[in-house]
Write a protein that holds these residues in place. Structure first.
Motif, PDB file in Angstrom:
ATOM      1  N   LEU A   1       0.631  -1.055   0.111  1.00 53.80           N
ATOM      2  CA  LEU A   1      -0.014   0.085   0.060  1.00 53.80           C
ATOM      3  C   LEU A   1       0.830   1.316  -0.079  1.00 53.80           C
ATOM      4  O   LEU A   1       0.706   2.175  -0.696  1.00 53.80           O
ATOM      5  CB  LEU A   1      -0.890   0.067   1.289  1.00 53.80           C
ATOM      6  N   ILE A   2       1.963   1.530   0.749  1.00 56.56           N
ATOM      7  CA  ILE A   2       2.890   2.298   0.794  1.00 56.56           C
ATOM      8  C   ILE A   2       3.358   2.612  -0.722  1.00 56.56           C
ATOM      9  O   ILE A   2       3.455   3.754  -1.221  1.00 56.56           O
ATOM     10  CB  ILE A   2       3.993   2.235   1.736  1.00 56.56           C
ATOM     11  N   VAL A   3       3.669   1.524  -1.286  1.00 56.75           N
ATOM     12  CA  VAL A   3       4.298   1.532  -2.479  1.00 56.75           C
ATOM     13  C   VAL A   3       3.344   2.013  -3.417  1.00 56.75           C
ATOM     14  O   VAL A   3       3.740   3.296  -4.470  1.00 56.75           O
ATOM     15  CB  VAL A   3       4.969   0.249  -2.962  1.00 56.75           C
ATOM     16  N   ILE A   4       2.156   1.777  -3.474  1.00 61.46           N
ATOM     17  CA  ILE A   4       1.071   2.131  -4.354  1.00 61.46           C
ATOM     18  C   ILE A   4       0.730   3.675  -4.017  1.00 61.46           C
ATOM     19  O   ILE A   4       0.736   4.396  -5.334  1.00 61.46           O
ATOM     20  CB  ILE A   4      -0.125   1.216  -4.343  1.00 61.46           C
ATOM     21  N   LEU A   5       0.664   4.088  -2.715  1.00 56.55           N
ATOM     22  CA  LEU A   5       0.462   5.413  -2.688  1.00 56.55           C
ATOM     23  C   LEU A   5       1.577   6.301  -3.040  1.00 56.55           C
ATOM     24  O   LEU A   5       1.450   7.500  -3.611  1.00 56.55           O
ATOM     25  CB  LEU A   5       0.227   5.655  -1.184  1.00 56.55           C
ATOM     26  N   ALA A   6       2.777   5.961  -3.133  1.00 60.80           N
ATOM     27  CA  ALA A   6       3.954   6.651  -3.496  1.00 60.80           C
ATOM     28  C   ALA A   6       4.013   6.787  -5.165  1.00 60.80           C
ATOM     29  O   ALA A   6       4.325   7.830  -5.750  1.00 60.80           O
ATOM     30  CB  ALA A   6       5.205   5.782  -2.992  1.00 60.80           C
ATOM     31  N   VAL A   7       3.497   5.634  -5.630  1.00 56.13           N
ATOM     32  CA  VAL A   7       3.607   5.533  -7.242  1.00 56.13           C
ATOM     33  C   VAL A   7       2.159   6.522  -7.615  1.00 56.13           C
ATOM     34  O   VAL A   7       2.500   7.208  -8.900  1.00 56.13           O
ATOM     35  CB  VAL A   7       3.329   4.087  -7.747  1.00 56.13           C
TER      36      VAL A   7
ATOM     37  N   ASP B   1      -0.085  -7.218  -8.112  1.00 57.06           N
ATOM     38  CA  ASP B   1      -0.979  -6.483  -9.092  1.00 57.06           C
ATOM     39  C   ASP B   1      -1.852  -5.743  -8.310  1.00 57.06           C
ATOM     40  O   ASP B   1      -2.328  -6.151  -7.131  1.00 57.06           O
ATOM     41  CB  ASP B   1      -1.901  -7.243  -9.966  1.00 57.06           C
ATOM     42  N   SER B   2      -2.116  -4.494  -8.577  1.00 52.55           N
ATOM     43  CA  SER B   2      -2.893  -3.505  -7.869  1.00 52.55           C
ATOM     44  C   SER B   2      -4.354  -3.877  -7.987  1.00 52.55           C
ATOM     45  O   SER B   2      -4.730  -4.680  -8.899  1.00 52.55           O
ATOM     46  CB  SER B   2      -2.714  -2.083  -8.331  1.00 52.55           C
ATOM     47  N   PRO B   3      -5.299  -3.379  -7.208  1.00 49.42           N
ATOM     48  CA  PRO B   3      -6.654  -3.501  -7.739  1.00 49.42           C
ATOM     49  C   PRO B   3      -7.176  -3.117  -9.089  1.00 49.42           C
ATOM     50  O   PRO B   3      -6.389  -2.285  -9.653  1.00 49.42           O
ATOM     51  CB  PRO B   3      -7.552  -2.448  -6.515  1.00 49.42           C
ATOM     52  N   GLY B   4      -7.897  -3.955  -9.776  1.00 48.49           N
ATOM     53  CA  GLY B   4      -8.350  -3.895 -11.053  1.00 48.49           C
ATOM     54  C   GLY B   4      -8.881  -2.330 -11.410  1.00 48.49           C
ATOM     55  O   GLY B   4      -9.691  -1.916 -10.622  1.00 48.49           O
ATOM     56  N   VAL B   5      -8.571  -1.738 -12.610  1.00 45.70           N
ATOM     57  CA  VAL B   5      -9.212  -0.477 -13.071  1.00 45.70           C
ATOM     58  C   VAL B   5      -9.896  -1.017 -14.450  1.00 45.70           C
ATOM     59  O   VAL B   5      -9.307  -1.649 -15.346  1.00 45.70           O
ATOM     60  CB  VAL B   5      -8.175   0.533 -13.493  1.00 45.70           C
ATOM     61  N   GLN B   6     -10.997  -0.633 -14.653  1.00 51.55           N
ATOM     62  CA  GLN B   6     -11.989  -0.876 -15.757  1.00 51.55           C
ATOM     63  C   GLN B   6     -12.334   0.447 -16.361  1.00 51.55           C
ATOM     64  O   GLN B   6     -12.686   1.254 -15.877  1.00 51.55           O
ATOM     65  CB  GLN B   6     -13.240  -1.734 -15.320  1.00 51.55           C
ATOM     66  N   VAL B   7     -11.806   0.301 -17.790  1.00 53.72           N
ATOM     67  CA  VAL B   7     -12.235   1.485 -18.583  1.00 53.72           C
ATOM     68  C   VAL B   7     -13.422   1.069 -19.593  1.00 53.72           C
ATOM     69  O   VAL B   7     -13.333   0.211 -20.478  1.00 53.72           O
ATOM     70  CB  VAL B   7     -10.949   1.927 -19.557  1.00 53.72           C
ATOM     71  N   SER B   8     -14.539   1.820 -19.769  1.00 51.70           N
ATOM     72  CA  SER B   8     -15.908   1.402 -20.387  1.00 51.70           C
ATOM     73  C   SER B   8     -15.509   2.260 -21.701  1.00 51.70           C
ATOM     74  O   SER B   8     -15.543   3.360 -21.411  1.00 51.70           O
ATOM     75  CB  SER B   8     -17.054   1.691 -19.671  1.00 51.70           C
TER      76      SER B   8
END
Length: 242
Positions: free
Chosen positions: A67-73, A209-216
């Motif tokens: 989580l710390i790495v994801i927030l930093a990115v 892998d981070s939580p998924g992101v969906q683009v419609s």
């Protein structure tokens, strides 16, 4: 007079003696075994609790680091745009009359082949892994055909082109929709279609892998059957975090 003292018997025992020494020893040993069993069970339960707490702490520690790495990115949703649409073929036919202006609307069928060029952009500092995506072409909400794009990996700060082809071969429509299709093609020379699809992606951070992101993707297309060309394109995109 006091009674005479008891004399030992022939086997060396003295009269009126207490319990046998062996039986007394057994009675003294029984509490010892019960105490040893209870202490072993308590030690086993204590070890299990310690292992559970250790694994829980390690799992929480790994989650906190990710989580710390994801927030930093500071991950951003990917950009997935429909850049070009090429009309390879579009035709409306009827088994009774091939002329669109005089064909029977109840038996009209649609054949269509279009090639779409998407642009995938990754604005993040890390790579993105896309899953398999599918796009469906529809006429007035009725699905006509589908194109599938295999998953792929995209490097950080990069742009990639993605091709998808939708082919429809003589799809029969309902009577009301077939009549609208014949009218749009013969009178207006404009058939309006809709292309919809969902693109799923996950940001790759430290082999996690981070939580998924969906683009419609939701695009409206206007195609001229006579010119075999795209007249207009209007798209909308919506990024949703899952």
């Amino acid at each position: 007079m006091p009674p005479p003292p008891s004399r030992p018997s022939l086997n060396g025992d003295i009269g009126h003696q207490g319990p046998h020494p062996v039986a007394q020893t057994v009675r003294h040993q029984q509490p010892y075994y019960r105490g040893y069993s209870s202490s072993s069970s308590a030690s086993l339960k204590g070890c299990c609790c310690c292992l559970f707490l250790l694994f829980a702490f390690l799992a929480l520690l790994v989650l906190a680091v990710v989580l710390i790495v994801i927030l930093a990115v500071k991950p951003k949703k990917p950009q997935f745009d429909l850049q070009q649409v090429a009309v390879v073929y579009m035709g409306i036919s009827s088994p009774n009359n091939p002329n669109p202006s005089a064909m029977d609307p109840t038996s009209a069928s649609l054949s269509l082949t279009i090639r779409m060029l998407f642009t995938a952009g990754n604005p993040n500092k890390v790579g993105i892994r896309y899953g398999e995506s599918s796009f469906t072409v529809m006429y007035k909400g009725i699905p006509l055909g589908r194109a599938t794009v295999p998953g792929f990996y995209q490097d950080a700060h990069s742009t990639r082109n993605v091709d998808a082809t939708i082919a429809v071969d003589r799809v029969n429509l309902m009577q009301a929709n077939a009549a609208d299709l014949v009218r749009d093609a013969s009178l207006n020379d404009l058939v309006e279609l809709t292309v919809r699809g969902d693109v799923s992606a996950k940001i790759r951070v430290m082999n996690f892998d981070s939580p998924g992101v969906q683009v419609s993707v939701n695009c409206g297309l206007g195609i001229s059957p006579k010119k075999q060309a795209l007249m207009y394109k209007q798209c909308g995109f919506d990024g949703l975090s899952v």
